[in-house]
Design an enzyme around this catalytic site. Structure first.
Site, PDB file in Angstrom:
ATOM      1  N   GLN A  40       0.493  -0.840   0.143  1.00 53.79           N
ATOM      2  CA  GLN A  40       0.093   0.230  -0.015  1.00 53.79           C
ATOM      3  C   GLN A  40       0.939   1.273   0.256  1.00 53.79           C
ATOM      4  O   GLN A  40       0.140   1.980  -0.151  1.00 53.79           O
ATOM      5  CB  GLN A  40      -0.891  -0.482   1.242  1.00 53.79           C
ATOM      6  CG  GLN A  40      -1.833  -1.509   0.956  1.00 53.79           C
ATOM      7  CD  GLN A  40      -2.974  -0.904   2.184  1.00 53.79           C
ATOM      8  OE1 GLN A  40      -3.040  -1.614   3.266  1.00 53.79           O
ATOM      9  NE2 GLN A  40      -4.209  -0.723   2.066  1.00 53.79           N
ATOM     10  N   HIS A  60      -1.762  -5.436 -12.254  1.00 51.68           N
ATOM     11  CA  HIS A  60      -1.735  -5.320 -13.879  1.00 51.68           C
ATOM     12  C   HIS A  60      -2.502  -5.969 -15.317  1.00 51.68           C
ATOM     13  O   HIS A  60      -2.729  -5.636 -15.557  1.00 51.68           O
ATOM     14  CB  HIS A  60      -0.274  -5.996 -14.247  1.00 51.68           C
ATOM     15  CG  HIS A  60       1.110  -4.586 -13.810  1.00 51.68           C
ATOM     16  ND1 HIS A  60       2.005  -5.052 -12.910  1.00 51.68           N
ATOM     17  CD2 HIS A  60       0.735  -3.201 -12.607  1.00 51.68           C
ATOM     18  CE1 HIS A  60       2.298  -4.116 -12.309  1.00 51.68           C
ATOM     19  NE2 HIS A  60       1.706  -3.609 -12.215  1.00 51.68           N
ATOM     20  N   ASP A  72       2.108   0.855  -7.874  1.00 55.20           N
ATOM     21  CA  ASP A  72       3.802   0.050  -8.600  1.00 55.20           C
ATOM     22  C   ASP A  72       4.278   1.594  -8.141  1.00 55.20           C
ATOM     23  O   ASP A  72       5.614   1.311  -7.969  1.00 55.20           O
ATOM     24  CB  ASP A  72       3.674   1.092  -9.596  1.00 55.20           C
ATOM     25  CG  ASP A  72       2.443  -0.246 -10.918  1.00 55.20           C
ATOM     26  OD1 ASP A  72       2.686  -1.367 -10.751  1.00 55.20           O
ATOM     27  OD2 ASP A  72       2.656   0.010 -12.089  1.00 55.20           O
ATOM     28  N   ARG A  97       3.588  -0.308  13.128  1.00 55.16           N
ATOM     29  CA  ARG A  97       3.249  -1.699  12.810  1.00 55.16           C
ATOM     30  C   ARG A  97       3.306  -1.259  10.810  1.00 55.16           C
ATOM     31  O   ARG A  97       2.986  -0.196  10.415  1.00 55.16           O
ATOM     32  CB  ARG A  97       2.123  -1.441  13.346  1.00 55.16           C
ATOM     33  CG  ARG A  97       2.000  -3.169  12.225  1.00 55.16           C
ATOM     34  CD  ARG A  97      -0.014  -3.449  12.606  1.00 55.16           C
ATOM     35  NE  ARG A  97       0.079  -4.567  11.225  1.00 55.16           N
ATOM     36  CZ  ARG A  97      -0.701  -4.881  11.345  1.00 55.16           C
ATOM     37  NH1 ARG A  97      -1.780  -4.193  11.268  1.00 55.16           N
ATOM     38  NH2 ARG A  97      -1.711  -6.125  10.199  1.00 55.16           N
ATOM     39  N   HIS A 142       1.231  -9.442   4.096  1.00 53.43           N
ATOM     40  CA  HIS A 142      -0.239  -7.932   4.447  1.00 53.43           C
ATOM     41  C   HIS A 142      -0.668  -8.868   2.779  1.00 53.43           C
ATOM     42  O   HIS A 142      -0.151  -7.011   2.352  1.00 53.43           O
ATOM     43  CB  HIS A 142       0.721  -6.629   4.891  1.00 53.43           C
ATOM     44  CG  HIS A 142      -0.748  -6.255   5.394  1.00 53.43           C
ATOM     45  ND1 HIS A 142      -0.625  -5.396   6.290  1.00 53.43           N
ATOM     46  CD2 HIS A 142      -1.837  -6.036   4.770  1.00 53.43           C
ATOM     47  CE1 HIS A 142      -1.512  -5.249   7.021  1.00 53.43           C
ATOM     48  NE2 HIS A 142      -2.454  -4.956   5.400  1.00 53.43           N
ATOM     49  N   ASN A 186      -1.754 -10.724   8.289  1.00 53.93           N
ATOM     50  CA  ASN A 186      -2.897  -9.772   8.626  1.00 53.93           C
ATOM     51  C   ASN A 186      -4.049 -10.266   8.537  1.00 53.93           C
ATOM     52  O   ASN A 186      -3.870 -10.503   6.886  1.00 53.93           O
ATOM     53  CB  ASN A 186      -1.917  -9.117   7.695  1.00 53.93           C
ATOM     54  CG  ASN A 186      -3.358  -7.499   8.325  1.00 53.93           C
ATOM     55  OD1 ASN A 186      -3.567  -6.881   9.189  1.00 53.93           O
ATOM     56  ND2 ASN A 186      -4.035  -7.210   7.032  1.00 53.93           N
ATOM     57  N   ASN A 327      -7.951  -6.051  14.387  1.00 50.08           N
ATOM     58  CA  ASN A 327      -8.866  -4.586  13.251  1.00 50.08           C
ATOM     59  C   ASN A 327     -10.240  -4.385  13.646  1.00 50.08           C
ATOM     60  O   ASN A 327     -10.790  -4.790  13.322  1.00 50.08           O
ATOM     61  CB  ASN A 327      -7.837  -5.082  11.990  1.00 50.08           C
ATOM     62  CG  ASN A 327      -6.675  -4.994  12.096  1.00 50.08           C
ATOM     63  OD1 ASN A 327      -5.886  -5.114  13.161  1.00 50.08           O
ATOM     64  ND2 ASN A 327      -5.843  -5.311  10.664  1.00 50.08           N
ATOM     65  N   TYR A 329     -13.449  -1.104  12.473  1.00 57.02           N
ATOM     66  CA  TYR A 329     -13.516  -0.588  11.846  1.00 57.02           C
ATOM     67  C   TYR A 329     -14.753  -0.073  12.165  1.00 57.02           C
ATOM     68  O   TYR A 329     -14.957   1.511  12.292  1.00 57.02           O
ATOM     69  CB  TYR A 329     -13.184  -1.089   9.831  1.00 57.02           C
ATOM     70  CG  TYR A 329     -11.505  -0.143   9.674  1.00 57.02           C
ATOM     71  CD1 TYR A 329     -10.964   0.861   9.527  1.00 57.02           C
ATOM     72  CD2 TYR A 329     -11.223  -2.018   9.734  1.00 57.02           C
ATOM     73  CE1 TYR A 329      -9.571   0.503   9.645  1.00 57.02           C
ATOM     74  CE2 TYR A 329      -9.708  -1.705   9.052  1.00 57.02           C
ATOM     75  CZ  TYR A 329      -8.855  -0.056   8.719  1.00 57.02           C
ATOM     76  OH  TYR A 329      -7.408  -0.255   8.645  1.00 57.02           O
TER      77      TYR A 329
END
Ligand SMILES: *[C@@H]1O[C@H](CO)[C@@H](O)[C@H](O)[C@H]1NC(C)=O
Ligand SMILES: *[C@@H]1O[C@H](CO)[C@@H](O)[C@H](O)[C@H]1NC(C)=O
Ligand SMILES: *[C@@H]1O[C@H](CO)[C@@H](O)[C@H](O)[C@H]1NC(C)=O
Ligand SMILES: *[C@@H]1O[C@H](CO)[C@@H](O)[C@H](O)[C@H]1NC(C)=O
Ligand SMILES: *[C@@H]1O[C@H](CO)[C@@H](O)[C@H](O)[C@H]1NC(C)=O
Length: 498
Positions: A40, A60, A72, A97, A142, A186, A327, A329
């Site tokens: 990321q 891609h 990229d 992290r 990840h 992850n 995690n 959200y």
């Protein structure tokens, strides 16, 4: 007890919309940080000998699955990591992290050929963090499997267990003297449900109710074997800790009728428990085993679509997290549903759970359809994890707020989100007895948000993705988070009590 509660209310301040914000100070040794993932932020997708991974390939080959964007270059943290460390230092966090890109250190995924430039990249990053008293919390996987391994079946091939153990040993040997906090995987639920079930995430394989469970199975055993290998070969001399990061919504019963309460619990067990139970108790939740077996039978399968752990595997995986991570959200409501009609040969995980899941219209929205702001859900989720798994230490390893990335003055949105979630998490710590020891906000900078590309963002720093220099610019929330991590207070420090 009553007196205590009254004191807490008196000393709390009322936020605009009736939310109380705790005015207590987080413990001195609380781990505050931000979180990131290699694909990321790094860019440098083929730089200096890095191999291709499944996200390089997916973006891609199937741009339409990834908002016609790719990582990229992303934030160009492959080149700008020193600036990122400066930002972390300026923010005052004590933990960072991040993840290692498997294909950057081992281009094919196998340990028989490694990439010195990739190895040096993380060596330098770790050294710079430590020089600034920022503890590295390192994720090994990840989501970015090297494509050479994916072409051999990835997580649907049981050999992946050994390939992962070899990779983990390689990391412990190279970085283990400096890294004391390791995360194997992850969000395995996303890796497996969306990588091999719905196909929404790389490697975009569509096999719901079958390959998603096979992926989970191999991943759990890979984790267990890596944990045991650390225990046997490294723990004595390196003395670090190993865990897994699991993501989940909180599921709130839609009413207090027992069927709805059970529906919410079943969702938690199929979501957090899918991975949380095996690594804590050595096997899947009973309800998962029962429901998937009975539905598989109705669908005409000879055996359950959920693979079975052997006795030896149960022993390997049982008790393989040194603390729990989550995690968080958002949240959902769950209610009982009439058992759906069985469609022969049409297995899927949602039908295996067999409940209605929804978010009420009056919950506060964000730019993302599934993401409502539900601060109280965070308190209930960590309490559930604490109660379910025998009151372990718990770290929140991701939490953050989606917007479209253009908003610099985000105190009332992103700043408020972190404040309200942290206040609820602090209540879990001080009022519910949850042993919460850390909070990693997602994220330091805006980044490539997987299938959403750059269209949604969560950073404390904006990144201009059309500028070749990828400049970082602080959002107002960065200042609020700096206040929180440096004082331990969610409110102004003069209003804060120890
Ligand atoms: C590494 O091992 C893989 C799998 O056995 C093999 O295909 C590859 O050729 C090997 N690479 C080198 C550099 O020996
Ligand atoms: C896991 O270990 C615990 C504690 O030793 C034990 O009680 C439990 O039966 C084990 N689970 C399995 C599935 O063997
Ligand atoms: C919480 O976890 C930490 C770290 O494992 C441990 O030192 C501490 O004793 C635990 N606290 C409680 C109240 O269990
Ligand atoms: C992004 O969100 C902000 C705040 O909601 C809004 O004012 C702005 O118009 C949005 N921009 C785009 C490009 O959607
Ligand atoms: C981003 O960078 C481009 C190219 O340098 C520039 O034209 C644009 O104004 C920048 N956008 C923002 C929001 O600063």
């Amino acid at each position: 007890m009553d007196v205590l509660i009254i004191c807490c209310c008196l000393f709390s301040i009322v936020f605009a919309d009736d939310y109380f914000v705790s005015n207590r100070r987080f413990p001195k040794n609380f781990k505050f940080g931000t979180a990131s993932a290699a694909y990321q932020i790094e860019g440098g997708w083929d730089a200096d000998g890095k191999g291709e991974n499944i996200w390089d390939r997916s973006t891609h080959l199937y741009p339409e699955k990834n908002s016609y964007q790719n990582g990229d270059i992303a934030c160009d943290s492959y080149n700008k990591w020193e600036e990122d460390v400066e930002l972390l230092k300026g923010m005052g966090v004590n933990t960072y992290r991040f993840s290692i890109a498997w294909s950057r250190v081992l281009p094919t995924g196998f340990v028989n050929s490694s990439n010195p430039a990739g190895i040096a990249y993380y060596k330098n990053l770790i050294a710079a963090l430590k020089a600034n008293n920022i503890e590295p919390l390192v994720t090994m996987h990840h989501w970015d499997i090297p494509t050479v391994l994916e072409d051999l079946g990835g997580f649907t091939n049981p050999e992946m267990q050994e390939w992962f153990v070899d990779y983990a040993r390689f990391l412990f040997e190279i970085y283990g003297d400096d890294v004391k906090e390791w995360i194997t995987f992850n969000e395995p639920k996303q890796t497996c449900e969306h990588g091999y079930g719905t196909g929404a995430l790389a490697p975009n394989i569509v096999s719901p109710g079958i390959k998603d469970y096979i992926c989970g199975h191999n991943l759990i055993i890979a984790h267990g074997k890596a944990y045991r290998m650390y225990e046997q070969e490294f723990k004595n001399k390196q003395n670090g800790r190993v865990t897994m990061v699991i993501d989940s919504n909180w599921f709130e019963p839609a009413s207090d009728i027992p069927e709805d309460v059970e529906a919410a619990e079943r969702n938690l067990l199929f979501t957090y428990g899918w991975f949380g139970h095996p690594v804590n108790f050595g096997d899947y939740p009973e309800i998962m085993k029962e429901r998937i077996a009975s539905r598989s039978q109705l669908e005409g399968f000879e055996s359950s679509r959920l693979p079975t752990f052997t006795e030896e595997e149960k022993q390997i995986i049982n008790g393989t997290v040194d603390y729990m991570c989550v995690n968080i959200y958002t949240s959902s409501m769950a209610s009982a549903s009439a058992e759906p009609v069985i469609k022969p040969l049409n297995p899927d995980r949602d039908s295996d759970i067999g409940t209605n899941v929804f978010q009420p219209d009056d919950w506060e929205p964000t730019v993302t359809s599934w993401f409502k702001v539900v601060p109280w859900g965070s308190r209930k989720l960590v309490k559930w994890i604490s109660d379910t798994y025998g009151h372990p230490e718990i770290m929140v390893t991701e939490n953050g707020y989606h917007d479209n990335g253009t908003v610099i003055h985000d105190i009332d949105t992103r700043g408020r989100y972190h404040k309200l979630y942290l206040s609820n998490l602090q209540d879990a710590l001080y009022k519910d007895g949850v042993n919460l020891t850390g909070y990693m906000a997602w994220a330091l900078t805006d980044d490539f948000e997987w299938q959403y590309g750059y269209n949604i963002q969560l950073g404390f720093y904006q990144v201009n993705f059309t500028d070749p220099e990828r400049p970082r610019r602080p959002k107002d929330s960065s200042e609020y988070y700096r206040h929180v991590v440096t004082t331990g207070c969610l409110v102004p420090e003069e209003e804060c009590i120890d």
